[in-house]
Each structure stands twice: as C-alpha cells, then as structure tokens.
Design a protein around this motif. Structure first.
Motif, PDB file in Angstrom:
ATOM      1  N   PHE A  34       0.820  -1.217   0.000  1.00 30.07           N
ATOM      2  CA  PHE A  34       0.000   0.000   0.000  1.00 30.07           C
ATOM      3  C   PHE A  34       0.855   1.269   0.000  1.00 30.07           C
ATOM      4  CE2 PHE A  34      -2.335  -3.274   2.465  1.00 30.07           C
ATOM      5  CZ  PHE A  34      -3.371  -3.506   1.564  1.00 30.07           C
ATOM      6  N   VAL A  35       1.992   1.194  -0.682  1.00 30.04           N
ATOM      7  CA  VAL A  35       2.926   2.315  -0.633  1.00 30.04           C
ATOM      8  C   VAL A  35       2.367   3.561  -1.313  1.00 30.04           C
ATOM      9  CG1 VAL A  35       4.146   1.731  -2.778  1.00 30.04           C
ATOM     10  CG2 VAL A  35       5.369   2.916  -0.935  1.00 30.04           C
ATOM     11  N   LYS A  36       1.434   3.391  -2.258  1.00 30.31           N
ATOM     12  CA  LYS A  36       0.895   4.561  -2.958  1.00 30.31           C
ATOM     13  C   LYS A  36       0.167   5.495  -1.995  1.00 30.31           C
ATOM     14  CE  LYS A  36      -3.383   2.274  -4.470  1.00 30.31           C
ATOM     15  NZ  LYS A  36      -4.203   1.911  -5.656  1.00 30.31           N
ATOM     16  N   TYR A  37      -0.460   4.947  -0.945  1.00 29.03           N
ATOM     17  CA  TYR A  37      -1.127   5.789   0.036  1.00 29.03           C
ATOM     18  C   TYR A  37      -0.114   6.555   0.880  1.00 29.03           C
ATOM     19  CZ  TYR A  37      -5.063   2.823  -1.261  1.00 29.03           C
ATOM     20  OH  TYR A  37      -6.022   2.161  -1.961  1.00 29.03           O
ATOM     21  N   TYR A  38       1.018   5.937   1.101  1.00 32.37           N
ATOM     22  CA  TYR A  38       2.079   6.612   1.852  1.00 32.37           C
ATOM     23  C   TYR A  38       2.641   7.782   1.051  1.00 32.37           C
ATOM     24  CZ  TYR A  38       6.201   7.271   4.773  1.00 32.37           C
ATOM     25  OH  TYR A  38       7.162   7.803   5.582  1.00 32.37           O
ATOM     26  N   PHE A  39       2.755   7.616  -0.258  1.00 34.35           N
ATOM     27  CA  PHE A  39       3.256   8.709  -1.081  1.00 34.35           C
ATOM     28  C   PHE A  39       2.258   9.868  -1.130  1.00 34.35           C
ATOM     29  CE2 PHE A  39       6.277   5.604  -2.853  1.00 34.35           C
ATOM     30  CZ  PHE A  39       7.428   6.381  -2.809  1.00 34.35           C
TER      31      PHE A  39
END
Length: 334
Positions: A34-39
């Motif tokens: 879920f790295v896109k939410y972190y970005f």
C-alpha cells in the motif's frame, strides 16, 4: 552501469581495484504494501511543510519586532526544515510519479549531503533554543543582556559551520569506496549507512564517521537538551506559585514538543536496531516519518503556541479586512 544486486565471483573481485557506479538504485519503498497511500501522505506533508515554514520565514523577516535572539533561532530552524523537506520529499514523489528509482552518482552524494546537513542544523538549533529557554528562566532579568543578537548570530553561524564541516567529511569519504558488488541502496534516499556498507573495499573510516555523526547530532544534542531541562525544572522548583511555574513552563512547551518529535523517533530506530533485528521496511517507514513530520509540525506548533506569531496573524488579517472595506467602498461610490 552496474545492475542492482549483482554479485561477482571472487576472482573477478580480486582484479577490480576500484569501481564507481554511474547510478545508484534506490529500492527503499519497493517491497512496502500500500505504498501509494504513503506517497499521497508524503505529498500532503510536503505541501504543509513548505507553506508553513515559508510563512514563518516571511513573518520573521517582515516583522521587525521579531528580530530578537529567540526568533533568530526559530528562523534558523524553519530554514533548515524548509531545506530538508526540499532535499528529501521531492525525490520521493518523483520516484512515485515516474517510477524513477535511479539516481546518478554525483546527484546521490549531493542528496546525501543536503539531507544530513539540514538534519544536523535542525538538531543543533534545538540545542541553541534549549540554551535560550534555560537562560530566560534561570536569569530572566539578565536575559536580554546575555542572549543578544550578536551572541545568537555567532551561535547559529557555528551551527552551520560545524554541520558543514562534519557532513562534508562524511560524504567526501564515500568517494574512496568501490562498489563492485551492487549499486542498490536499501533506503528511501541516498542514505549514508546503506551505501557505505555495500562497498567491497575497507569502509572502517566511513563506519567511524557514521558513529561520530550519530554522537554529535543525535545523542549529543539529546544529552545537552536533557541537561538544560533538568536545570529548567530545578529553577521551576524555586518559583513559589503554581501559576508562576506554569507560566514559565509554557514558554518551553513548543520547544519540548519539537525535541520529542525530532529526536525520539530517530533514537528509537537506532536503539531498536541495536537491541533486536529491525525489519528493513519498519526502519524505512520510521526514519522517513521522523524526517518528514517534524518540518511539517514545527511551524504549526510555533504559530499556535507563540503570542507574537498569533498577534502578527491578527494584524495581517485586520490590515487585509481594511483594504477590502476600502476597495468595496470605492466600488460603491463608483
């Protein structure tokens, strides 16, 4: 260019005297779910940090009543926050938007320098602010005689000079390393530790410099701030009324909060790494948060908890409302 995670046989390694990669591969966020939410979170953090610190810088520059030692240090902290945010987060956002995880060798060293430099300036500036608060509470009647603009200018100049010297030495020593095994950096930026530990020649000096930086800019400032607050709390016991103690302590609240959100997440990562095996993803998320959040929170804390900043905002809003009333009145007359 070296491929990431390329291993070479021992006979070839013996024949290679020095290898400098054209690029490094930043692999930090590759395996995080879920790295896109972190970005997206980082993008919001970047916007707030840039806007907030720019506001603080402009406010201190334009309001002559804030040209005093305490606000010189706050200006310095906001400038370091602004610099660190722009040295770190735009590269992370670029990686997310364009899937560009490669960075040239020279650009990597520049990125390493500016990130560590501004973190160093932040850390030492918190020590300067701790000294400022200690003198204000310990010797309130002599505060303006002791902590003047000249002394604060000299202290902040020493902060920048010392940070420049140490970080320049640390980064320049990377150029003596040979990277004949891999050019993959297991971090979210050109991090000093993950880079020097992948070198295939002796990195003892680099390890010493890494430990020295940690002592000078993490453990040292933490000890210095702790000692100053022990002194502050001792002075508070000498104040007879609870109202007086609370009033004196309130002047330190913003600084104590900033020290907590800046030093303790970084310190917890180092302690965790020493006491047990820390998952690389946990280390990356924790250190990236400890780098991204303080520059965002610092201006908010100072604006909300500092009377001079709130008075400046009120004056600015009143001035703007008067201009709007004047414009509307002119339009009505027309």
């Amino acid at each position: 260019m070296l491929n990431r995670s390329v291993n070479m046989n021992s006979s070839l390694l013996q024949n290679v005297s020095f290898v400098r990669p054209e690029y490094f591969y930043i692999s930090g966020f590759s395996g995080i779910p879920f790295v896109k939410y972190y970005f997206i979170f980082l993008f919001v953090t970047y916007f707030i940090a840039v806007f907030g610190n720019s506001f603080v810088l402009i406010m201190i520059m334009t309001d002559r009543s804030l040209h005093v030692p305490k606000y010189m240090a706050i200006f310095n902290l906001a400038l370091a926050d602004f610099g660190e945010t722009n040295a770190l987060i735009p590269n992370l956002i670029k990686t997310f938007l364009f899937d560009s995880q490669y960075i040239s060798y020279n650009a990597c060293l520049a990125n390493m320098f500016f990130v560590f430099f501004f973190i160093s300036v932040q850390s030492l500036t918190l020590v300067v602010l701790a000294y400022d608060r200690y003198i204000a509470i310990r010797l309130p009647l002599r505060y303006h005689a002791i902590v003047n603009n000249s002394l604060m200018s000299a202290a902040l100049m020493a902060v920048w000079s010392f940070s420049t010297l140490v970080v320049t030495m640390m980064v320049s020593l990377i150029t003596r390393l040979s990277f004949c095994k891999t050019n993959e950096v297991k971090s979210y930026f050109c991090d000093h530790g993950p880079i020097y530990t992948t070198a295939c020649n002796d990195n003892t000096v680099n390890s010493v410099m890494a430990k020295l930086w940690t002592v000078l800019f993490i453990y040292g400032p933490l000890i210095a701030v702790t000692v100053s607050y022990i002194g502050i709390f001792i002075e508070l016991t000498k104040i007879t009324t609870w109202e007086g103690r609370l009033k004196a302590l309130k002047t330190c609240f913003s600084h104590m909060f900033l020290v907590g959100i800046f030093l303790f997440p970084i310190l917890s990562t180092y302690i965790a790494a020493l006491t047990f095996t820390l998952h690389p993803n946990a280390r990356i998320i924790n250190t990236s948060l400890s780098s991204a959040i303080p520059p965002m929170v610092n201006p908010i804390i100072y604006v909300l908890n500092t009377k001079e900043f709130k008075d400046f905002i009120v004056r600015m809003l009143k001035r703007r409302s008067k201009v709007m009333v004047h414009v509307l009145a002119n339009e009505t007359n027309l």
